[in-house]
Write an enzyme that holds these catalytic residues in place. Structure first.
Site, PDB file in Angstrom:
ATOM      1  N   ARG A 105      -5.695  11.604 -66.947  1.00 19.20           N
ATOM      2  CA  ARG A 105      -4.467  12.193 -66.391  1.00 19.20           C
ATOM      3  C   ARG A 105      -3.393  12.285 -67.464  1.00 19.20           C
ATOM      4  O   ARG A 105      -2.762  11.302 -67.841  1.00 19.20           O
ATOM      5  CB  ARG A 105      -3.970  11.347 -65.231  1.00 19.20           C
ATOM      6  CG  ARG A 105      -2.798  11.951 -64.471  1.00 19.20           C
ATOM      7  CD  ARG A 105      -2.748  11.303 -63.115  1.00 19.20           C
ATOM      8  NE  ARG A 105      -1.406  11.133 -62.622  1.00 19.20           N
ATOM      9  CZ  ARG A 105      -0.975  11.667 -61.469  1.00 19.20           C
ATOM     10  NH1 ARG A 105      -1.767  12.425 -60.757  1.00 19.20           N
ATOM     11  NH2 ARG A 105       0.232  11.427 -61.047  1.00 19.20           N
ATOM     12  N   SER A 151      -3.561   7.396 -68.930  1.00 19.39           N
ATOM     13  CA  SER A 151      -2.263   7.241 -69.593  1.00 19.39           C
ATOM     14  C   SER A 151      -1.110   7.708 -68.702  1.00 19.39           C
ATOM     15  O   SER A 151       0.001   7.244 -68.834  1.00 19.39           O
ATOM     16  CB  SER A 151      -2.234   8.043 -70.894  1.00 19.39           C
ATOM     17  OG  SER A 151      -2.127   9.430 -70.619  1.00 19.39           O
ATOM     18  N   ASP A 152      -1.381   8.660 -67.797  1.00 18.47           N
ATOM     19  CA  ASP A 152      -0.326   9.330 -67.045  1.00 18.47           C
ATOM     20  C   ASP A 152       0.740   9.890 -67.996  1.00 18.47           C
ATOM     21  O   ASP A 152       1.928   9.904 -67.688  1.00 18.47           O
ATOM     22  CB  ASP A 152       0.314   8.401 -66.009  1.00 18.47           C
ATOM     23  CG  ASP A 152       0.862   9.186 -64.814  1.00 18.47           C
ATOM     24  OD1 ASP A 152       0.654  10.403 -64.759  1.00 18.47           O
ATOM     25  OD2 ASP A 152       1.500   8.567 -63.947  1.00 18.47           O
ATOM     26  N   HIS A 153       0.258  10.349 -69.136  1.00 17.17           N
ATOM     27  CA  HIS A 153       1.113  10.910 -70.185  1.00 17.17           C
ATOM     28  C   HIS A 153       2.020  12.006 -69.609  1.00 17.17           C
ATOM     29  O   HIS A 153       1.539  12.984 -69.051  1.00 17.17           O
ATOM     30  CB  HIS A 153       0.206  11.499 -71.260  1.00 17.17           C
ATOM     31  CG  HIS A 153       0.915  12.060 -72.449  1.00 17.17           C
ATOM     32  ND1 HIS A 153       1.409  11.264 -73.450  1.00 17.17           N
ATOM     33  CD2 HIS A 153       1.200  13.337 -72.815  1.00 17.17           C
ATOM     34  CE1 HIS A 153       1.962  12.032 -74.388  1.00 17.17           C
ATOM     35  NE2 HIS A 153       1.864  13.284 -74.019  1.00 17.17           N
TER      36      HIS A 153
END
Lengths: 317, 433
Positions: free
Chosen positions: B69, B313-315
């Site tokens: 993600r 990471s949910d970058h």
């Protein structure tokens, strides 16, 4: 001027509300009778007098072209006085309930009432309140018995039999009265039935209807003798049940490639009206394997057969 | 960028391959872009002529990470991140495959846009990129997208990104339809009505800060609903970002019932808690919000048990203008591609989790769920490999990070262990010297 019917077949029901409840013998009898009318309809003189003096009302709460016109033609060819009522002109539009309509119609002493209604079970409700014979011309997603009969007649004339054939019914099974009537009829006549559709267009519990279930066309059409396509309503195309027309056609629309998964001599059917480019490609719809036009011809014959058979049970003077 | 035409032997490394439950000291041989062998004692004698031999001295070798993600700005928000900049950050962080999100402009909701993303990434990125496509058209939560055609075009899963699909009928039909295509549905379960105007975890701390809270129930209620719909439809479902102990209980019941349900937690939620927000630090404002320390501990424990399948990471790059605002007005999101492994290693060094478990959740499991190559060191697999120095201490300097935006919650954090070499399909795309 009249040609006496050869078949002395009598249906042991007052109404034709569905295929459910008909025996294989009764179905065969209706098909045999239909066969006679096919011959009659191809002659110059098409008229018979078996319904002379009878009143047939076609009560259509849902728009229809081929079903309504073929019932009208069928009744007229058998000598009945036929009146068409469609919802656009009826009091139903003004808020009258279905049962009040039934009581009103009953007072007019019809002999046969042909009904189409958008609600499943509405035709049965009417039948319970009326003294005449009632023919279901399609109720909601429940049954459309004359369509299944005309499909059976078409299949039998082209394949010589129904028993043992593999019939793939493809498309919007969930909402289809045509599919339900056909599944019952084909099972009764000993055919193998397979339904092919995306899961969103399959009713829950479908596997217990005596059908095989496939969710893609390659698997679904393999070995099929008959490929029966169903209409997909416009309001169900765009993201509610399936994402789009293009996706539906890509995965479930019958084109030549997908038809090649069926037997080489497979025949294609569609109850109409067709959405060309949605559930069926024009090349297939108009192609050599298509029975679609013949279905319409059989429609008039089978409706004459049903009217004739029911009329034999009507009280006589 | 280095081009590795010649075979490479990494000798005397600690080789961890979660796909085979392997954790040994041994050698890894790469040639022609694929992994030839990873085992004990290949040795310089057992390699083709002209092989580069790299002495690893016990450094870690593992499959490249698959980040399930990450928001990339293309198309439409290239000022926040491009495939090029994101892939540089990824390579430096040991991520060899980025799964980008569809909440772009235009939304990735038709096959042509998927095609654009794949071509753009192929031409500009130095790591693999696969897009998730939108589950509903325009992310409006009303009509499902062309799941079959999108999957055929290369979408690896279907999600509305940070948006929640509140209409249960839409979710039910999507799950039902997606099942026919074996498509994975990924959903951030946060009821927007329960979120209301909330900006952080609903807690005493939020109350003291004078900030409106988001209750855990916002997540759990929606997750519970989804699980019932999965049971009804038989679809394949992935909870995009679980944050609290209550959700883990829902998840456990679903898995015990044999439902096709998996879940992710973000690196932020397994390493940070709401107290890290401190004096209104907006770089720690993320969606869903950071929860309490007990929740963080529960997540880590669930990860160890395999209840949480994936760590991502949910970058989410946000520039200064959207972050230097009062907390309630600031955008949510934190960058994470470059720091997720090193942040995760904190848990390993603290003894909270086994290294192989962390690596499995960051590589093998996401690759399996998405049906893509990677996440393994098996012979014949693409040579997506990282070399990690587990013990080197360093301090994160946000300005040195390769992402276009610097909104890292780990700025100035002390870390132990960093990626020293990243190899994608046999080519070295990053080296720390």
């Amino acid at each position: 001027m009249t040609i006496a019917p050869k078949s002395s077949f009598v249906l042991s029901h007052r109404h034709l509300l569905g295929i459910e409840g008909l025996s294989a013998t009764e179905i065969s009898g209706l098909l045999d009778l239909g066969e006679e009318f096919v011959e009659l309809n191809r002659q110059i003189e098409k008229k018979r007098s078996s319904l002379r003096g009878r009143t047939q009302i076609n009560l259509f709460f849902e728009a229809s072209t081929r079903t309504q016109s073929s019932f009208e033609l069928a009744g007229k060819r058998l000598g009945a006085d036929v009146m068409n009522m469609s919802v656009g002109q009826s009091a139903m539009r003004k808020g009258e309930t279905l049962i009040d309509t039934a009581i009103t119609l009953n007072a007019m002493h019809p002999d046969i009432l042909v009904v189409r209604h958008h609600a499943s079970g509405a035709v049965e409700l009417l039948a319970s309140k009326l003294d005449c014979s009632v023919i279901n011309a399609g109720d909601g997603s429940h049954e459309h018995p004359t369509q299944a009969l005309l499909d059976a007649l078409t299949i039998r004339r082209n394949k010589g039999r129904i028993e043992g054939l593999l019939v793939a019914i493809c498309g919007d099974i969930l909402h289809s009265r045509v599919a339900r009537s056909n599944i019952i009829l084909l099972n009764a006549m000993g055919a193998r039935v397979r339904v092919v559709a995306p899961s969103t267009l399959l009713p829950p519990g479908i596997e217990r209807f005596g059908v095989e279930v496939a969710r893609d066309m390659r698997e679904g059409l393999a070995g099929a003798d008959i490929v029966m396509m169903l209409r997909l309503q416009r309001e169900r195309m765009n993201g509610s049940y399936v994402p789009s027309v293009s996706e539906y056609f890509h995965f479930y629309g019958l084109d030549q490639k997908k038809l090649s998964y069926a037997k080489p001599d497979a025949l294609v059917m569609h109850p109409g009206p067709m959405n060309r480019g949605v559930e069926i490609d024009s090349i297939v719809a108009d192609g050599a394997q298509s029975l679609i036009r013949e279905q319409v011809e059989m429609g008039v014959a089978i409706r004459m057969a049903v009217l004739e058979a029911l009329s034999r049970n009507l009280p006589h003077a | 960028m280095l081009s590795d035409r010649r075979p490479i032997l990494f000798a005397n490394a600690r080789i961890v391959d979660p796909s085979r439950d392997l954790d040994i000291v041994g050698d890894l041989l790469i040639a022609d872009g694929v992994i030839r062998e990873a085992k004990k004692g290949i040795g310089a004698a057992g390699v083709p002529e002209g092989t580069d031999v790299v002495e690893c001295r016990g450094k870690l070798i593992a499959p490249g990470l698959v980040d399930m993600r990450a928001f990339i700005g293309e198309p439409g928000a290239g000022h926040r991140e491009t495939f090029a900049s994101a892939s540089q950050a990824a390579a430096a962080g040991g991520v060899t495959t980025i799964i980008c999100q569809p909440d772009t402009s235009p939304v990735i909701d038709d096959p042509a846009t998927v095609d654009f993303v794949l071509r753009r990434a192929r031409d500009t990125a130095i790591v693999h990129v696969h897009p998730m496509a939108a589950l509903t058209k325009g992310l409006e939560g009303k009509e499902m997208t062309e799941i079959g055609l999108l999957k055929a075009a290369g979408a690896v899963a279907f999600t509305d990104g940070e948006k929640c699909i509140t209409n249960a009928q839409v979710m039910r039909r999507s799950l039902t339809y997606a099942r026919d295509f074996d498509a994975l549905i990924v959903h951030q379960t946060e009821d927007p009505d329960l979120i209301g105007d909330g900006v952080m975890n609903e807690s005493e701390f939020a109350a003291r800060l004078g900030l409106l809270g988001i209750p855990k129930a916002a997540e759990t209620v929606m997750l519970e609903r989804d699980i019932r719909l999965v049971a009804l439809s038989g679809g394949r479902y992935h909870a995009a970002s679980v944050t609290c102990a209550e959700s883990l209980e829902v998840l456990r019941r679903a898995k015990d019932a044999g439902l096709n349900v998996t879940a992710s937690a973000s690196i932020n939620h397994i390493t940070l808690n709401e107290n890290d927000i401190g004096p209104y630090r907006t770089f720690l404002k993320v969606s869903p919000p950071l929860r309490a320390e007990d929740d963080r501990k529960a997540l880590v424990e669930a990860l160890a048990r395999g209840l949480i399948d994936v760590v991502m990471s949910d970058h989410n790059p946000q520039d200064v203008e959207t972050k230097r605002l009062p907390f309630a007005e600031a955008a949510a999101g934190a960058i994470g591609l470059e720091t997720m492994l090193t942040a995760g290693l904190r848990l390993v060094h603290n003894g909270e989790i086994e290294l192989i478990t962390l690596l499995r959740a960051m590589s093998t499991r996401p690759a399996e769920l998405l049906g893509i190559a990677g996440g393994t060191l098996k012979s014949g697999a693409p040579a997506d490999v990282i070399v990690v120095d587990m013990d080197v201490p360093w301090i994160i300097d946000a300005d040195q990070l390769k992402s276009k935006c610097k909104n890292s919650p780990f700025d100035e954090a002390r870390m132990t262990g960093r990626v020293v070499r990243t190899i994608v399909a046999g080519r070295t795309v990053y080296e720390f010297v």
